[in-house]
Scaffold this motif. Structure first.
Motif, short mmCIF file in Angstrom:
data_model
loop_
_atom_site.label_atom_id
_atom_site.label_comp_id
_atom_site.label_asym_id
_atom_site.label_seq_id
_atom_site.Cartn_x
_atom_site.Cartn_y
_atom_site.Cartn_z
N LEU A 98 0.84 -1.03 0.09
CA LEU A 98 0.07 -0.11 0.08
C LEU A 98 1.00 1.23 -0.08
O LEU A 98 0.64 2.11 -0.67
N ARG A 99 2.06 1.18 0.88
CA ARG A 99 2.87 2.41 0.95
C ARG A 99 3.56 2.54 -0.55
O ARG A 99 3.73 3.50 -1.03
N LEU A 100 4.10 1.38 -1.26
CA LEU A 100 4.49 1.45 -2.46
C LEU A 100 3.56 2.04 -3.40
O LEU A 100 3.76 3.04 -4.42
N CYS A 101 2.06 1.93 -3.37
CA CYS A 101 1.20 2.43 -4.41
C CYS A 101 1.05 3.94 -4.17
O CYS A 101 0.94 4.53 -5.14
N GLU A 102 1.06 4.20 -2.75
CA GLU A 102 0.99 5.75 -2.82
C GLU A 102 2.27 6.45 -3.14
O GLU A 102 1.94 7.51 -3.59
N ASP A 103 3.27 5.88 -2.82
CA ASP A 103 4.66 6.39 -3.53
C ASP A 103 4.54 6.53 -4.98
O ASP A 103 4.86 7.65 -5.51
N GLU A 104 4.06 5.61 -5.82
CA GLU A 104 3.92 5.49 -7.03
C GLU A 104 2.87 6.83 -7.53
O GLU A 104 3.29 7.45 -8.59
N LEU A 105 2.03 6.92 -6.91
CA LEU A 105 0.94 8.03 -6.96
C LEU A 105 1.66 9.37 -7.00
O LEU A 105 1.42 10.37 -7.76
N GLU A 106 2.37 9.32 -5.92
CA GLU A 106 3.07 10.69 -5.47
C GLU A 106 4.24 10.91 -6.65
O GLU A 106 4.43 11.94 -7.11
N LEU A 107 4.92 9.86 -7.16
CA LEU A 107 5.77 9.89 -8.14
C LEU A 107 5.13 10.53 -9.56
O LEU A 107 5.38 11.45 -10.43
N ARG A 108 4.05 10.10 -9.90
CA ARG A 108 3.18 10.47 -11.07
C ARG A 108 2.75 11.70 -10.83
O ARG A 108 2.96 12.49 -11.97
N GLN A 109 2.16 12.22 -9.53
CA GLN A 109 1.93 13.61 -9.45
C GLN A 109 3.09 14.56 -9.47
O GLN A 109 2.75 15.64 -10.22
N LEU A 110 4.21 14.15 -9.19
CA LEU A 110 5.46 14.85 -9.52
C LEU A 110 5.86 14.84 -10.94
O LEU A 110 6.88 15.63 -11.30
N GLY A 111 5.39 14.14 -11.70
CA GLY A 111 5.86 13.90 -13.17
C GLY A 111 7.27 13.07 -13.36
O GLY A 111 7.94 13.14 -14.34
N TRP A 112 7.27 12.11 -12.51
CA TRP A 112 8.59 11.14 -12.56
C TRP A 112 8.05 9.86 -12.91
O TRP A 112 8.86 8.98 -12.78
N VAL A 113 6.74 9.61 -13.40
CA VAL A 113 6.34 8.36 -13.95
C VAL A 113 5.42 8.81 -15.21
O VAL A 113 4.79 9.34 -15.35
N GLY A 114 5.87 8.09 -16.45
CA GLY A 114 5.42 8.26 -17.54
C GLY A 114 3.86 7.88 -17.94
O GLY A 114 3.59 7.06 -17.15
N ARG A 115 3.64 8.35 -18.71
CA ARG A 115 2.19 7.96 -19.05
C ARG A 115 1.84 6.58 -19.27
O ARG A 115 0.87 6.23 -18.78
N GLU A 116 2.68 5.93 -20.23
CA GLU A 116 2.51 4.63 -20.71
C GLU A 116 2.57 3.79 -19.46
O GLU A 116 1.84 2.71 -19.22
N THR A 117 3.58 4.08 -18.64
CA THR A 117 3.67 3.31 -17.59
C THR A 117 2.67 3.26 -16.52
O THR A 117 2.11 2.39 -15.90
N TRP A 118 2.24 4.55 -16.32
CA TRP A 118 0.82 4.82 -15.55
C TRP A 118 -0.18 4.16 -16.00
O TRP A 118 -1.17 3.85 -15.14
#
Length: 158
Positions: free
Chosen positions: A75-95
């Motif tokens: 669950l913490r990993l998922c929240e971290d991934e959401l935060e990274l996407r929010q900051l622009g550090w996870v790409g569109r296709e990966t998201w």
């Protein structure tokens, strides 16, 4: 106009284009490295989950302390991934790949059992805000470009 007067601005233009291309490639490589690190972290956590969870089979016995910790780390990993996407550090296709997987896991054993009290704010009421938003909106997009965001979106392939 002599050849030197023409070559100087052309050389500057080529140098600027090379710099922009190199910088964009570096930014994209950084996004890819971050995504890869989180995928590796995902598999490490998956290795710690109960064997039944790996095949979608629910178990009657309660989770052990270690299994519970693994679910909460997920669950913490998922929240971290959401935060990274929010900051622009996870790409569109990966998201596009991560979002439905995260949402799906929130409703499946053993994640659902640990997620329910967190979702309902009985546990960690000030945390997991993005994960709560994702669960309530299947199309939730944490990345919101601001100002010249189109540059960042192009630059990092967001």
């Amino acid at each position: 106009m002599d050849i030197e007067a023409l070559l100087t601005p052309l050389s500057v233009l080529v140098a600027v284009m090379a710099l922009v291309t190199s910088s964009a490639s570096t930014a994209r490589a950084r996004v890819k490295a971050i995504e890869d690190a989180y995928v590796e972290r995902y598999w490490q956590i998956l290795d710690r989950l109960p064997a039944e969870a790996l095949v979608g089979q629910e178990r009657i016995a309660p989770l052990s302390r270690e299994e519970c910790q693994a679910v909460r780390l997920y669950l913490r990993l998922c929240e971290d991934e959401l935060e990274l996407r929010q900051l622009g550090w996870v790409g569109r296709e990966t998201w596009k790949q991560w979002r439905p997987g995260i949402k799906s896991q929130l409703g499946q054993w053993p994640v659902a059992g640990e997620w329910t009290p967190i979702r309902d704010r009985r546990l960690a009421p000030q945390q997991f805000t993005l994960l709560r938003q994702l669960e309530s909106n299947a199309d939730f997009e944490p990345y919101q470009a601001k100002g010249l965001g189109w540059v960042t979106r192009w630059w990092r392939q967001l």
